[in-house]
Design a protein around this motif. Structure first.
Motif, PDB file in Angstrom:
ATOM      1  N   LEU A  28      -2.255   2.521  -5.449  1.00  0.00           N
ATOM      2  CA  LEU A  28      -3.685   2.320  -5.252  1.00  0.00           C
ATOM      3  C   LEU A  28      -4.101   2.624  -3.817  1.00  0.00           C
ATOM      4  CD1 LEU A  28      -4.361  -0.903  -7.369  1.00  0.00           C
ATOM      5  CD2 LEU A  28      -4.764   1.492  -7.980  1.00  0.00           C
ATOM      6  N   ARG A  29      -3.166   2.487  -2.884  1.00  0.00           N
ATOM      7  CA  ARG A  29      -3.477   2.872  -1.511  1.00  0.00           C
ATOM      8  C   ARG A  29      -3.526   4.394  -1.388  1.00  0.00           C
ATOM      9  NH1 ARG A  29      -4.055  -0.650   2.078  1.00  0.00           N
ATOM     10  NH2 ARG A  29      -2.787  -2.175   0.981  1.00  0.00           N
ATOM     11  N   ASN A  45      -0.381  13.454  -9.924  1.00  0.00           N
ATOM     12  CA  ASN A  45       0.550  12.611 -10.673  1.00  0.00           C
ATOM     13  C   ASN A  45      -0.110  11.333 -11.165  1.00  0.00           C
ATOM     14  OD1 ASN A  45       3.352  12.397 -11.611  1.00  0.00           O
ATOM     15  ND2 ASN A  45       3.389  10.522 -10.426  1.00  0.00           N
ATOM     16  N   SER A  46       0.292  10.949 -12.385  1.00  0.00           N
ATOM     17  CA  SER A  46      -0.084   9.644 -12.926  1.00  0.00           C
ATOM     18  C   SER A  46       1.053   9.054 -13.752  1.00  0.00           C
ATOM     19  CB  SER A  46      -1.350   9.754 -13.785  1.00  0.00           C
ATOM     20  OG  SER A  46      -1.143  10.610 -14.893  1.00  0.00           O
ATOM     21  N   VAL A  47       2.218   9.719 -13.753  1.00  0.00           N
ATOM     22  CA  VAL A  47       3.369   9.221 -14.500  1.00  0.00           C
ATOM     23  C   VAL A  47       3.721   7.822 -13.994  1.00  0.00           C
ATOM     24  CG1 VAL A  47       5.789   9.604 -15.091  1.00  0.00           C
ATOM     25  CG2 VAL A  47       4.234  11.554 -14.849  1.00  0.00           C
ATOM     26  N   ARG A  48       3.892   6.863 -14.901  1.00  0.00           N
ATOM     27  CA  ARG A  48       4.182   5.473 -14.561  1.00  0.00           C
ATOM     28  C   ARG A  48       3.128   4.866 -13.636  1.00  0.00           C
ATOM     29  NH1 ARG A  48       9.919   3.912 -15.231  1.00  0.00           N
ATOM     30  NH2 ARG A  48      10.957   5.591 -16.376  1.00  0.00           N
ATOM     31  N   ASN A  49       1.919   5.425 -13.674  1.00  0.00           N
ATOM     32  CA  ASN A  49       0.822   4.978 -12.799  1.00  0.00           C
ATOM     33  C   ASN A  49       1.161   5.103 -11.318  1.00  0.00           C
ATOM     34  OD1 ASN A  49      -1.116   4.385 -14.766  1.00  0.00           O
ATOM     35  ND2 ASN A  49      -0.257   2.353 -15.110  1.00  0.00           N
ATOM     36  N   MET A  50       2.083   6.003 -10.975  1.00  0.00           N
ATOM     37  CA  MET A  50       2.378   6.282  -9.577  1.00  0.00           C
ATOM     38  C   MET A  50       1.467   7.428  -9.143  1.00  0.00           C
ATOM     39  SD  MET A  50       4.060   4.988  -7.168  1.00  0.00           S
ATOM     40  CE  MET A  50       5.429   4.074  -7.907  1.00  0.00           C
ATOM     41  N   PHE A  51       0.242   7.052  -8.754  1.00  0.00           N
ATOM     42  CA  PHE A  51      -0.807   8.041  -8.535  1.00  0.00           C
ATOM     43  C   PHE A  51      -0.511   8.912  -7.317  1.00  0.00           C
ATOM     44  CE2 PHE A  51      -3.328   4.333 -10.327  1.00  0.00           C
ATOM     45  CZ  PHE A  51      -3.212   4.795 -11.636  1.00  0.00           C
ATOM     46  N   GLY A  52      -0.807  10.202  -7.461  1.00  0.00           N
ATOM     47  CA  GLY A  52      -0.682  11.145  -6.370  1.00  0.00           C
ATOM     48  C   GLY A  52      -1.856  12.109  -6.371  1.00  0.00           C
ATOM     49  N   MET A  65       0.876  10.248  -2.168  1.00  0.00           N
ATOM     50  CA  MET A  65       1.357   9.703  -3.435  1.00  0.00           C
ATOM     51  C   MET A  65       2.097   8.400  -3.203  1.00  0.00           C
ATOM     52  SD  MET A  65       3.684  11.528  -6.386  1.00  0.00           S
ATOM     53  CE  MET A  65       5.267  10.918  -5.826  1.00  0.00           C
ATOM     54  N   GLY A  66       1.959   7.460  -4.127  1.00  0.00           N
ATOM     55  CA  GLY A  66       2.699   6.213  -4.037  1.00  0.00           C
ATOM     56  C   GLY A  66       4.185   6.445  -4.210  1.00  0.00           C
ATOM     57  N   PRO A  72      15.575   2.558  -3.654  1.00  0.00           N
ATOM     58  CA  PRO A  72      15.762   3.366  -4.870  1.00  0.00           C
ATOM     59  C   PRO A  72      14.501   4.111  -5.290  1.00  0.00           C
ATOM     60  CG  PRO A  72      16.853   1.252  -5.121  1.00  0.00           C
ATOM     61  CD  PRO A  72      16.042   1.162  -3.868  1.00  0.00           C
ATOM     62  N   SER A  73      13.362   3.430  -5.294  1.00  0.00           N
ATOM     63  CA  SER A  73      12.130   4.074  -5.724  1.00  0.00           C
ATOM     64  C   SER A  73      11.656   5.110  -4.712  1.00  0.00           C
ATOM     65  CB  SER A  73      11.031   3.024  -5.939  1.00  0.00           C
ATOM     66  OG  SER A  73       9.856   3.610  -6.440  1.00  0.00           O
ATOM     67  N   ALA A  74      11.596   4.750  -3.431  1.00  0.00           N
ATOM     68  CA  ALA A  74      11.089   5.668  -2.416  1.00  0.00           C
ATOM     69  C   ALA A  74      11.971   6.900  -2.269  1.00  0.00           C
ATOM     70  CB  ALA A  74      10.962   4.946  -1.071  1.00  0.00           C
TER      71      ALA A  74
END
Length: 240
Positions: A28-29, A45-52, A65-66, A72-74
């Motif tokens: 969201l940031r 991007n919107s996969v898994r709500n990881m907006f870019g 992008m988030g 692991p995630s980053a």
């Protein structure tokens, strides 16, 4: 830029991904930055709500992008952006917990290097200890931009930790005694992933709380403090 094929976690649907990407943890940031600072914005991007999003800032294309929370995630998003989409520069923008006495809430910290308690580095099977380090070109650029904007910087070593709720709080003091400025959860993984791929990386943080002083910001205050960091990093991203 690249319109590379999708990955399991990023599907740009043909939209461009710039060679410089800002990575806030919170998707969201990323949306906030795109809506308030970029023009000609397209969602990548919107996969898994990881907006870019990709858009223009000062006439240059950048992507934001988030990345989610933790190494692991980053590092997953960093790896895919660099190795699949051809990204050359990753700039992490996030929050940190201050440990150095000179720090307080709202201060800006830049990670020249990132110590870590993560086991992430073991995958490289190096015959020693790797020191995750920032790109000098990006680090020097952010220092110059800070001078232009009259924004004080605290530059040094940070701790990238896998632990948010620490079982033994005294462990944190041991890192502080070694001169570590602050603690966060992503930069060492980003730095190592970029180094392995020959890309550049930098991590910039706003102090959201101080581990030892007990000071902290509210959610609304953090939004305002993060705005200072965003306005510091965006010109650097556009000129990189």
């Amino acid at each position: 830029m690249s319109s590379a094929p999708l990955t399991p976690h990023i599907d740009p649907k043909g939209a461009p991904i710039a060679q410089t990407v800002l990575l806030p943890g919170d998707p969201l940031r990323a949306q906030f930055i795109a809506e308030n600072y970029l023009t000609n914005v397209v969602q990548i991007n919107s996969v898994r709500n990881m907006f870019g999003y990709t858009g223009d800032f000062n006439g240059k294309q950048i992507t934001v992008m988030g990345s989610g929370m933790g190494v692991p995630s980053a590092s997953l998003y960093t790896w895919e952006l660099i190795n699949v989409f051809g990204v050359k520069r990753i700039i992490r923008i996030g929050s940190c917990g201050g440990m150095d006495d000179a720090l307080d809430t709202y201060d800006i910290v830049v990670a020249a290097s990132s110590s870590t308690d993560s086991n992430f580095m073991s995958q490289y099977k190096l015959p020693g200890t790797f020191a995750p380090t920032a790109s000098w070109s990006l680090l020097s650029a952010i220092a110059e931009e800070a001078k232009k904007q009259n924004v004080p910087l605290h530059v040094g070593n940070v701790l990238t930790s896998d632990v948010f709720y620490r079982h033994d709080p005294s462990d944190t003091k041991k890192w502080a005694d070694m001169g570590v400025l602050a603690v966060e959860m992503e930069s060492a993984g980003i730095y190592a992933t970029a180094a392995a791929a020959g890309a550049e990386a930098l991590a910039v943080f706003t102090v959201s709380d101080h581990i030892f002083k007990g000071t902290e910001t509210t959610a609304k205050e953090r939004q305002n403090a993060f705005t200072t960091m965003m306005e510091l990093v965006l010109p650097v991203a556009a000129e990189a």
